[in-house]
Motif scaffolding. Structure first.
Motif, PDB file in Angstrom:
ATOM      1  N   ARG A  82       0.969  -0.831   0.190  1.00 11.63           N
ATOM      2  CA  ARG A  82       0.208   0.262  -0.425  1.00 11.63           C
ATOM      3  C   ARG A  82      -0.022   1.413   0.542  1.00 11.63           C
ATOM      4  N   SER A  83      -0.221   1.114   1.809  1.00 14.12           N
ATOM      5  CA  SER A  83      -0.482   2.189   2.770  1.00 14.12           C
ATOM      6  C   SER A  83       0.743   3.086   2.942  1.00 14.12           C
ATOM      7  N   VAL A  84       1.937   2.497   2.912  1.00 14.98           N
ATOM      8  CA  VAL A  84       3.164   3.303   3.006  1.00 14.98           C
ATOM      9  C   VAL A  84       3.302   4.174   1.767  1.00 14.98           C
ATOM     10  N   ARG A  85       3.016   3.616   0.613  1.00 13.59           N
ATOM     11  CA  ARG A  85       3.080   4.386  -0.641  1.00 13.59           C
ATOM     12  C   ARG A  85       2.125   5.572  -0.595  1.00 13.59           C
ATOM     13  N   ASP A  86       0.898   5.325  -0.175  1.00 16.14           N
ATOM     14  CA  ASP A  86      -0.093   6.403  -0.108  1.00 16.14           C
ATOM     15  C   ASP A  86       0.329   7.479   0.886  1.00 16.14           C
ATOM     16  N   GLU A  87       0.925   7.057   2.011  1.00 18.47           N
ATOM     17  CA  GLU A  87       1.359   8.028   3.009  1.00 18.47           C
ATOM     18  C   GLU A  87       2.537   8.856   2.499  1.00 18.47           C
ATOM     19  N   PHE A  92       4.398  13.992   0.878  1.00 16.34           N
ATOM     20  CA  PHE A  92       5.146  14.727  -0.145  1.00 16.34           C
ATOM     21  C   PHE A  92       4.341  15.910  -0.664  1.00 16.34           C
ATOM     22  N   THR A  93       3.085  15.684  -1.012  1.00 11.53           N
ATOM     23  CA  THR A  93       2.269  16.778  -1.541  1.00 11.53           C
ATOM     24  C   THR A  93       1.970  17.822  -0.469  1.00 11.53           C
ATOM     25  N   ALA A  94       1.855  17.386   0.795  1.00 11.87           N
ATOM     26  CA  ALA A  94       1.601  18.339   1.877  1.00 11.87           C
ATOM     27  C   ALA A  94       2.777  19.268   2.098  1.00 11.87           C
ATOM     28  N   HIS A 110      -1.335  12.399 -10.220  1.00  9.30           N
ATOM     29  CA  HIS A 110      -0.245  12.241 -11.193  1.00  9.30           C
ATOM     30  C   HIS A 110       0.786  11.236 -10.681  1.00  9.30           C
ATOM     31  N   LEU A 111       1.174  11.376  -9.407  1.00  5.67           N
ATOM     32  CA  LEU A 111       2.164  10.473  -8.811  1.00  5.67           C
ATOM     33  C   LEU A 111       1.578   9.077  -8.601  1.00  5.67           C
ATOM     34  N   SER A 112       0.329   9.013  -8.182  1.00  8.39           N
ATOM     35  CA  SER A 112      -0.296   7.726  -7.885  1.00  8.39           C
ATOM     36  C   SER A 112      -0.372   6.818  -9.098  1.00  8.39           C
ATOM     37  N   ALA A 113      -0.452   7.409 -10.276  1.00  4.87           N
ATOM     38  CA  ALA A 113      -0.596   6.622 -11.500  1.00  4.87           C
ATOM     39  C   ALA A 113       0.721   6.016 -11.974  1.00  4.87           C
ATOM     40  N   MET A 114       1.835   6.383 -11.338  1.00  8.09           N
ATOM     41  CA  MET A 114       3.155   5.943 -11.809  1.00  8.09           C
ATOM     42  C   MET A 114       3.606   4.672 -11.094  1.00  8.09           C
ATOM     43  N   PRO A 115       4.446   3.860 -11.747  1.00 10.25           N
ATOM     44  CA  PRO A 115       5.144   2.786 -11.035  1.00 10.25           C
ATOM     45  C   PRO A 115       6.036   3.383  -9.940  1.00 10.25           C
ATOM     46  N   LYS A 192      13.153   9.978   6.437  1.00  9.47           N
ATOM     47  CA  LYS A 192      12.099   9.586   7.381  1.00  9.47           C
ATOM     48  C   LYS A 192      11.509   8.234   6.995  1.00  9.47           C
ATOM     49  N   PHE A 193      11.192   8.044   5.711  1.00 14.54           N
ATOM     50  CA  PHE A 193      10.564   6.790   5.296  1.00 14.54           C
ATOM     51  C   PHE A 193      11.556   5.632   5.326  1.00 14.54           C
TER      52      PHE A 193
END
Length: 409
Positions: A82-87, A92-94, A110-115, A192-193
């Protein structure tokens, strides 16, 4: 044949075993005529047929024994917790060019709510403001999403199917690039990821990093042999980047001993070095006919004290290649068989941009039939793929592929 994980790429022509592609997606359906120049496109491909053509490309590679992996899948493999997803969402938004903090928060929600898969595909496709307005439950969010008439909260990434450019595999390492334009620089976030978090690739040596200040793009990097790397000084790759890449690769890689920096014209028709020439066999190259007479190359090597030395050479491309690759002879195969008209037409659709899948065996666009005939006459095995829609993006089979593993030549 079972391949190891990681990177191995020491030539342009070694038998290709694993390759990274990106199947075009919703990002092409977010192209609009008003914003084509900004997004580096000249036309709008029809997505359905572009995907069919791309699938034919992937099938051609698989039938030749190549393992095809997709960018979206590698990004998903990099989301290890989850921490990688949040980062990923945060970065991305930054980097999405969203000036309004409220809109930036709305995009993140919007992105967080998606699979995971839908989220990554949405990042690539871009986000229409109307989609945020439809989801907004607060007036302030609705007004922020409405914006000033520009239809996107986040621009699409339509160039993603050209996987050659955001990063390059060199030897056993990778260079993750600072792209020439903001439009494409966001693409490198996925690299990068992958190279920081995907278990198969996270220990890969890094030759160059996207946080640098000068641009470097993968289409300007050709691996001519396990000891010779070529880089184009082009419209999109700057000399300071080449200095840094050369210093790192020559001092840290196990095989490379020389970097050839080719000074090519700074124009869209010579966008990258791989639109000027590509390697199709040990001693054969396709070539843009406009550089047959004279070219300048800067030879970069480390001396016995590990200090960089540079010398300039001016001459014919075939002589330069013959000398530095230690070949008895070099055959240059001009795009369009050297015809002014045929060369101009086929260069427009990347007739010189071939993907070698083995020595003397290449994948090309079927539409460049004059150049393809020259390749066959030179003894090259040619696999043709359809390209009516893919070619609208101004890139060929080499542009659409990033080798992850090749056999040594």
């Amino acid at each position: 044949m079972r391949l190891e994980s990681g990177i191995h790429n020491t030539s342009e022509i070694g038998r290709l075993r694993r390759v990274l592609l990106h199947r075009p997606g919703g990002e092409l359906e977010n192209l609009m005529p008003e914003y084509l120049e900004r997004l580096l496109f000249d036309d709008i491909p029809y997505l359905k047929e572009a995907q069919e053509e791309h699938d034919a490309f992937a099938d051609c590679l698989r039938q030749s024994g190549v393992e095809v992996v997709y960018l979206t899948d590698l990004v998903l493999q990099s989301i290890t917790d989850r921490s990688v997803r949040d980062e990923l969402i945060r970065q991305f938004t930054a980097e999405a060019g969203i000036e309004d903090p409220r809109l930036r928060d709305t995009v993140a929600e919007h992105l967080s709510a998606m699979p995971d898969r839908e989220m990554v595909q949405t990042m690539m496709a871009g986000i229409r403001r109307q989609d945020l307005r439809a989801a907004g439950g607060r007036l302030g969010d609705y007004l922020a999403a409405a914006g000033d008439g520009y239809p996107f909260a986040v621009d699409p990434m339509p160039n993603l199917y050209f996987t050659r450019d955001p990063f390059a595999t060199i030897g056993t390492g990778v260079s993750i690039h600072k792209m020439h334009t903001p439009t494409r620089n966001r693409e490198t976030l996925f690299g990068k990821f992958i190279f920081e978090h995907d278990p198969a690739y996270r220990n890969t040596p890094r030759w160059y990093d996207r946080g640098e200040t000068t641009s470097l793009e993968g289409g300007d990097i050709l691996i001519l042999s396990p000891s010779v790397l070529a880089v184009g000084i082009s419209q999109r790759t700057q000399e300071d980047s080449i200095d840094q890449l050369a210093e790192t690769v020559l001092s840290q890689s196990k095989t490379f001993r020389k970097v050839l920096a080719f000074n090519i014209p700074k124009s869209r028709s010579f966008m990258h070095l791989d639109t000027v020439f590509t390697m199709v066999d040990r001693d054969k190259f396709t070539v843009h006919p406009n550089i047959l007479s004279q070219i300048t190359v800067f030879v970069m090597e480390l001396d016995e004290n590990r200090k960089m030395t540079i010398r300039q050479e001016d001459g014919r491309l075939e002589d330069i290649l013959r000398e530095h690759l230690e070949l008895d002879r070099v055959t240059l195969i001009p795009c369009g068989q050297g015809s002014e008209i045929d060369a101009a037409r086929e260069q427009w659709s990347d007739g010189s941009n071939t993907l070698a899948i083995a020595p003397g065996e290449v994948v090309v666009y079927s539409r460049n039939y004059v150049t393809n005939r020259s390749l066959e006459e030179a003894g090259i095995k040619v696999h043709t793929i359809p390209s009516a829609e893919l070619s609208r993006g101004r890139g060929g089979p080499r542009c659409m592929s990033m080798p992850l593993w090749r056999d040594d030549p």
